[in-house]
Design an enzyme around this catalytic site. Structure first.
Site, PDB file in Angstrom:
ATOM      1  N   SER A 120       0.758  -1.358  -0.105  1.00  0.00           N
ATOM      2  CA  SER A 120       0.040  -0.163   0.060  1.00  0.00           C
ATOM      3  C   SER A 120       0.749   1.236   0.109  1.00  0.00           C
ATOM      4  O   SER A 120       0.399   2.324  -0.572  1.00  0.00           O
ATOM      5  CB  SER A 120      -0.808  -0.010   1.167  1.00  0.00           C
ATOM      6  OG  SER A 120      -0.076  -0.194   2.389  1.00  0.00           O
ATOM      7  N   SER A 122      16.009  -7.190   6.878  1.00  0.00           N
ATOM      8  CA  SER A 122      16.332  -5.958   7.428  1.00  0.00           C
ATOM      9  C   SER A 122      17.708  -5.870   7.934  1.00  0.00           C
ATOM     10  O   SER A 122      18.307  -6.697   8.273  1.00  0.00           O
ATOM     11  CB  SER A 122      15.406  -5.739   8.808  1.00  0.00           C
ATOM     12  OG  SER A 122      15.675  -4.439   9.744  1.00  0.00           O
ATOM     13  N   TYR A 131      11.614  -8.169  16.317  1.00  0.00           N
ATOM     14  CA  TYR A 131      11.680  -7.527  15.110  1.00  0.00           C
ATOM     15  C   TYR A 131      12.882  -8.325  14.427  1.00  0.00           C
ATOM     16  O   TYR A 131      12.899  -8.729  13.289  1.00  0.00           O
ATOM     17  CB  TYR A 131      11.583  -6.201  14.640  1.00  0.00           C
ATOM     18  CG  TYR A 131      11.794  -5.736  13.333  1.00  0.00           C
ATOM     19  CD1 TYR A 131      10.548  -5.936  12.301  1.00  0.00           C
ATOM     20  CD2 TYR A 131      12.817  -4.891  12.908  1.00  0.00           C
ATOM     21  CE1 TYR A 131      10.565  -5.602  11.028  1.00  0.00           C
ATOM     22  CE2 TYR A 131      12.855  -4.465  11.753  1.00  0.00           C
ATOM     23  CZ  TYR A 131      11.788  -4.853  10.683  1.00  0.00           C
ATOM     24  OH  TYR A 131      11.963  -4.383   9.434  1.00  0.00           O
TER      25      TYR A 131
END
Length: 277
Positions: free
Chosen positions: A25, A153, A166
């Site tokens: 998005s 990441s 994360y």
């Protein structure tokens, strides 16, 4: 069912291919979707914000490519299955999968992380990646063609305690990428990952909009600038296309040199050092 676009109707390294991008998005996901379309692919964009996905799909269609908007919460396995089925029915077999959906969700000291918070981060980042790889990777293996690019990441390479769940989940993505590359390689399917560092997206707004924080963040970036979503997207297109046909199993840091950096103060000292004789 829509028929696959022939290569003669498009141009580019991904002409005639169908791509699926999760978390499409905005930010990196939206950039990946648009650059894949520029490279010739028809693109399914997945996410939770339908209005934002509609904007991305309109840009894809403006490039002359087919676009499909699919609402999907990637933390819900049933929605992943339904989304993949719809893409296959409406767009066609998926040749390129980009697992971009993810995020840290919260910041906390490691000793303060609750099991439910840990699980939410893993569901969003790692488990969703696994389920998409399983669901669409089987078809790729049967057709003996396809590419998967997982978005990891820089936290994999430079741990940050405040977002340990994360970083752990993204480290799992890196290992999953390597294992899948070995497992699917004999079928001709390639699997790679990219590890973005300081990219100017919504998730980093607190840093990019604060001059002091931004300067501190860039202290360890030799290129001395924030990355743009397109910096990641162009690498994803390369890894997804035949241009990287003999590359699989790698993780590519997209970090402006962060992973090999030193503080500016140290660089200044070295730059002032007398030349070797």
């Amino acid at each position: 069912m829509n028929t696959r676009t022939t290569a003669s109707q498009s141009s580019g390294p991904l002409a005639g291919r169908n791509a699926l991008v999760t978390g499409a998005s905005r930010g990196i996901g939206a950039a990946c979707a648009l650059r894949l379309a520029e490279a010739g692919a028809d693109v399914a964009v997945l996410g939770r914000s339908l209005p934002d996905l509609d904007k991305v799909s309109a840009q894809i269609r403006a490039l002359g490519r087919r676009a499909l908007v699919v609402g999907c919460d990637v933390t819900v396995p049933e929605q992943i299955e339904a989304a993949c089925t719809r893409v296959e029915n409406d767009l066609g077999p998926v040749d390129v999968l980009v697992n971009n959906a993810g995020g840290p969700r919260f910041q906390a000291a490691i000793m303060d992380v609750r099991p439910e918070g840990w699980q939410k981060v893993f569901d969003l980042n790692l488990t969703s990646t696994l389920l998409f790889c399983q669901r669409l990777g089987r078809g790729m293996a049967e057709r003996r063609t396809g590419t998967i690019v997982n978005v990891s990441s820089i936290a994999v390479h430079a741990p940050w305690p405040a977002i340990a769940p994360y970083g752990a989940a993204k480290s799992g993505i890196r290992h999953l990428t390597q294992a899948l590359a070995a497992e699917l390689g004999p079928s001709g399917v390639r699997v790679t990952s990219v590890s973005p560092a300081w990219i100017d997206t919504d998730i980093n707004t607190a840093y990019t909009r604060d001059p002091e924080l931004s300067d501190a963040a860039l202290d360890l970036v030799p290129l001395d600038r924030w990355g743009e979503p397109d910096d990641v997207a162009h690498a994803v297109v390369f890894l997804a296309s035949p241009l990287s046909g003999f590359i699989t199993g790698i993780d590519l840091p997209i970090d402006g040199g962060f992973s090999v950096s030193m503080p500016r103060s140290t660089r200044r000292i070295l730059n002032r050092a007398a030349p070797a004789t």
